[in-house]
Scaffold this motif. Sequence first.
Motif, PDB file in Angstrom:
ATOM      1  N   TYR A 139      37.755  51.404   6.390  1.00  0.00           N
ATOM      2  CA  TYR A 139      38.762  51.698   7.406  1.00  0.00           C
ATOM      3  C   TYR A 139      38.841  50.553   8.403  1.00  0.00           C
ATOM      4  O   TYR A 139      37.821  50.047   8.879  1.00  0.00           O
ATOM      5  CB  TYR A 139      38.424  52.990   8.156  1.00  0.00           C
ATOM      6  N   ASP A 159      33.556  59.230   1.089  1.00  0.00           N
ATOM      7  CA  ASP A 159      32.334  59.700   0.439  1.00  0.00           C
ATOM      8  C   ASP A 159      32.597  60.057  -1.021  1.00  0.00           C
ATOM      9  O   ASP A 159      31.768  59.785  -1.895  1.00  0.00           O
ATOM     10  CB  ASP A 159      31.779  60.922   1.178  1.00  0.00           C
ATOM     11  N   GLN A 170      39.315  55.409  15.287  1.00  0.00           N
ATOM     12  CA  GLN A 170      38.353  55.974  14.357  1.00  0.00           C
ATOM     13  C   GLN A 170      39.097  56.704  13.228  1.00  0.00           C
ATOM     14  O   GLN A 170      40.149  57.293  13.463  1.00  0.00           O
ATOM     15  CB  GLN A 170      37.419  56.952  15.063  1.00  0.00           C
ATOM     16  N   ASN A 204      45.166  56.348   6.720  1.00  0.00           N
ATOM     17  CA  ASN A 204      44.212  57.263   7.344  1.00  0.00           C
ATOM     18  C   ASN A 204      44.370  58.699   6.864  1.00  0.00           C
ATOM     19  O   ASN A 204      43.420  59.485   6.905  1.00  0.00           O
ATOM     20  CB  ASN A 204      44.369  57.201   8.865  1.00  0.00           C
ATOM     21  N   ARG A 205      45.580  59.039   6.376  1.00  0.00           N
ATOM     22  CA  ARG A 205      45.826  60.415   5.921  1.00  0.00           C
ATOM     23  C   ARG A 205      47.133  60.471   5.151  1.00  0.00           C
ATOM     24  O   ARG A 205      47.792  59.462   4.937  1.00  0.00           O
ATOM     25  CB  ARG A 205      45.872  61.384   7.112  1.00  0.00           C
ATOM     26  N   SER A 246      40.106  59.500  10.335  1.00  0.00           N
ATOM     27  CA  SER A 246      40.183  60.959  10.338  1.00  0.00           C
ATOM     28  C   SER A 246      39.045  61.559   9.511  1.00  0.00           C
ATOM     29  O   SER A 246      38.411  60.879   8.695  1.00  0.00           O
ATOM     30  CB  SER A 246      41.519  61.406   9.735  1.00  0.00           C
ATOM     31  N   ASP A 247      38.796  62.835   9.705  1.00  0.00           N
ATOM     32  CA  ASP A 247      37.791  63.533   8.901  1.00  0.00           C
ATOM     33  C   ASP A 247      38.192  63.508   7.430  1.00  0.00           C
ATOM     34  O   ASP A 247      37.327  63.409   6.548  1.00  0.00           O
ATOM     35  CB  ASP A 247      37.641  64.975   9.378  1.00  0.00           C
ATOM     36  N   GLU A 248      39.493  63.603   7.166  1.00  0.00           N
ATOM     37  CA  GLU A 248      39.985  63.561   5.789  1.00  0.00           C
ATOM     38  C   GLU A 248      39.650  62.219   5.141  1.00  0.00           C
ATOM     39  O   GLU A 248      39.247  62.156   3.972  1.00  0.00           O
ATOM     40  CB  GLU A 248      41.496  63.797   5.778  1.00  0.00           C
ATOM     41  N   LYS A 296      37.122  60.268   5.980  1.00  0.00           N
ATOM     42  CA  LYS A 296      35.669  60.209   5.792  1.00  0.00           C
ATOM     43  C   LYS A 296      35.251  60.960   4.525  1.00  0.00           C
ATOM     44  O   LYS A 296      34.404  60.481   3.757  1.00  0.00           O
ATOM     45  CB  LYS A 296      34.961  60.791   7.011  1.00  0.00           C
ATOM     46  N   LEU A 297      35.853  62.123   4.300  1.00  0.00           N
ATOM     47  CA  LEU A 297      35.553  62.886   3.089  1.00  0.00           C
ATOM     48  C   LEU A 297      35.968  62.115   1.839  1.00  0.00           C
ATOM     49  O   LEU A 297      35.248  62.099   0.834  1.00  0.00           O
ATOM     50  CB  LEU A 297      36.264  64.235   3.129  1.00  0.00           C
TER      51      LEU A 297
END
Length: 290
Positions: free
Chosen positions: A94, A83, A73, A46-47, A75-77, A79-80
């Motif tokens: 994920y 993409d 859910q 996840n990170r 992390s924002d990292e 998701k970036l």
Amino acid sequence: MKSKHPGPLGVAAVVKASKDPSFTPRPSIWDEFSIPDRVAIVTGGNRNIGLEMALVLSEIGARAVYCIDLPGQPSDEFKLTKDYVAKFGGRLEYVSADVTNQVEIWDKINKIGDDEGRIDACIAGAGVLGREVDCLDYSAKALEEVMSVNVNGALFTAQAAGKQMIRFGLPGSIIINASIAGTTTIKGRQWVGYNTSKSAVLQMARSMACELGHLGVRVNTLSAGHIRTTLFSDVVEPDSQVFQEWAGRNPLGRLGRLDEMRGVTAWLASDASTFCTGSDIVVSGGYTIW
């Protein structure tokens, strides 16, 4: 099950080219590091280091990399990164799962096998540092929490991945994230539980490598030194005296960057390392040589 030889490489290719006019000379080392159409799983993805390792697997050609971690859910990292990978044709997925639950992690990884029709590489990277407590006062609960994730979780993940590799009859690579703390202790820190857990996974990998080698499944450990992650920053303040001391405890005189885990990850997960199993690869800036 034996590894498939990719054809003449190195000097063997030179010899073939000298005898076979139809053989076209070309650089082949990047082919050895490439994993096109392969599927990988990364726990703790996840990170931090786990996500960095997942990214490089996508970059060297994996068609899908599944990042498995505890949060419901991503992390924002993540998701970036997902993409970013999609822009060059890769796919990051994920999956929320608890690595300490053997039934759950087996089921989740088995489903990935069902969906993808293969699993070729596995990084068992989920881990926790645990509490910093004097070794004489370290509680049973604290020890259980660390060992459950770092040892049991690593074993359950490696088991699940190995089952899929054998199920599909494909050679595979299992990488268990250990640490320099598995072979040496960190001066000034009271981490008896963490150190013990990382030592345990070194022997785990050696044992699994012995049992699975004849099936074409390789098992190695990766022992990182002091790498600047968010977890590291939670333990040591960047401007503190401890930070400066740790940076100076290896011959390079600095801490490692996350991107400096990329090359060794690509090597261990790919055909560039097909004769390496049961080994502990240390990436520490030379920390352990002093």
